[in-house]
Design a protein around this motif. Structure first.
Motif, PDB file in Angstrom:
ATOM      1  N   PHE A  84      39.863  40.995  36.312  1.00  0.00           N
ATOM      2  CA  PHE A  84      41.187  41.478  36.708  1.00  0.00           C
ATOM      3  C   PHE A  84      41.824  42.378  35.648  1.00  0.00           C
ATOM      4  O   PHE A  84      42.335  43.456  35.989  1.00  0.00           O
ATOM      5  CB  PHE A  84      42.111  40.322  37.071  1.00  0.00           C
ATOM      6  CG  PHE A  84      41.733  39.569  38.330  1.00  0.00           C
ATOM      7  CD1 PHE A  84      40.637  39.918  39.109  1.00  0.00           C
ATOM      8  CD2 PHE A  84      42.486  38.486  38.727  1.00  0.00           C
ATOM      9  CE1 PHE A  84      40.302  39.206  40.259  1.00  0.00           C
ATOM     10  CE2 PHE A  84      42.166  37.765  39.883  1.00  0.00           C
ATOM     11  CZ  PHE A  84      41.070  38.131  40.643  1.00  0.00           C
ATOM     12  N   LEU A 101      46.016  41.088  42.779  1.00  0.00           N
ATOM     13  CA  LEU A 101      45.479  40.400  41.605  1.00  0.00           C
ATOM     14  C   LEU A 101      46.440  39.326  41.100  1.00  0.00           C
ATOM     15  O   LEU A 101      46.006  38.232  40.715  1.00  0.00           O
ATOM     16  CB  LEU A 101      45.162  41.399  40.493  1.00  0.00           C
ATOM     17  CG  LEU A 101      44.079  42.433  40.808  1.00  0.00           C
ATOM     18  CD1 LEU A 101      43.906  43.384  39.628  1.00  0.00           C
ATOM     19  CD2 LEU A 101      42.768  41.787  41.197  1.00  0.00           C
ATOM     20  N   VAL A 159      38.815  42.976  46.360  1.00  0.00           N
ATOM     21  CA  VAL A 159      38.654  43.139  44.905  1.00  0.00           C
ATOM     22  C   VAL A 159      37.263  43.661  44.546  1.00  0.00           C
ATOM     23  O   VAL A 159      37.136  44.627  43.789  1.00  0.00           O
ATOM     24  CB  VAL A 159      38.966  41.822  44.160  1.00  0.00           C
ATOM     25  CG1 VAL A 159      38.704  41.963  42.675  1.00  0.00           C
ATOM     26  CG2 VAL A 159      40.413  41.408  44.414  1.00  0.00           C
TER      27      VAL A 159
END
Length: 188
Positions: A84, A101, A159
């Motif tokens: 992240f 995130l 992601v």
């Protein structure tokens, strides 16, 4: 007595029968994360199954303890501490990933609290076989399965898709080194 939480530096439990098996090589960090997601899907299925039956045998409980108490915290550290922050440096505004995130990091903390409660429940009496699940325990298993499904969907579908596009070879190499170090493996 509550089960001790396994964290980085602890030796991995010997029990690992969830499919797919853990990778031998952590050289492709995106594949490592995808593998963890596949194992978490299997875990969610086992949690739902146990909740539906109302009990779980020791042979099925021990792999869940290993996955929830050891693998899940490592996976969340892989994401929260390494992937992240790296993505935050690489993403573009149109990726709109920053709030995603932040939400995922918050959900990781929540799922780890639930996971620890499940580990404590399953490890409370190692001689118990099968382990009978109370209604609150069944609800906890179902809640963990649902949260895991949502997290895996977001992490895999959004992601990882953005990570594949935005991360450089150097980023991937750095991630692989961090993942190996977290697991006490030598760099390759």
């Amino acid at each position: 007595m509550a089960a001790a939480r396994l964290r980085t530096g602890d030796p991995p439990p010997a029990v690992r029968p969830l499919d797919p098996p853990l990778p031998d090589d952590f050289g492709d960090p995106i594949a490592v994360i995808a593998n963890a997601h596949a194992r978490q899907r299997a875990l969610g299925g086992r949690l739902k199954q146990a909740a539906g039956v109302g009990e779980i045998g020791r042979a099925d409980a021990d792999p869940l303890i290993a996955c929830l108490g050891y693998e899940l915290p490592q996976h969340h550290d892989d994401l929260d501490c390494d992937l992240f922050p790296l993505l935050r440096r690489r993403i573009l505004p149109e990726d709109a990933l920053v709030p995603v995130l932040a939400r995922l990091a918050e959900d990781h903390r929540r799922t780890e609290r639930q996971a620890q409660a499940i580990v404590d429940l399953l490890a409370a009496d190692p001689a118990s076989d099968p382990i009978r699940l109370t209604d609150p325990a069944r609800d906890l298993f179902l809640a963990q399965a649902a949260l895991t499904k949502r997290l895996v969907s977001l992490e895999s579908g959004i992601v990882l898709a953005i990570a594949r596009v935005r991360l450089t070879r150097a980023d991937l190499k750095a991630l692989a080194c961090s993942f190996r170090a977290r697991r006490g493996m030598e760099a390759s």
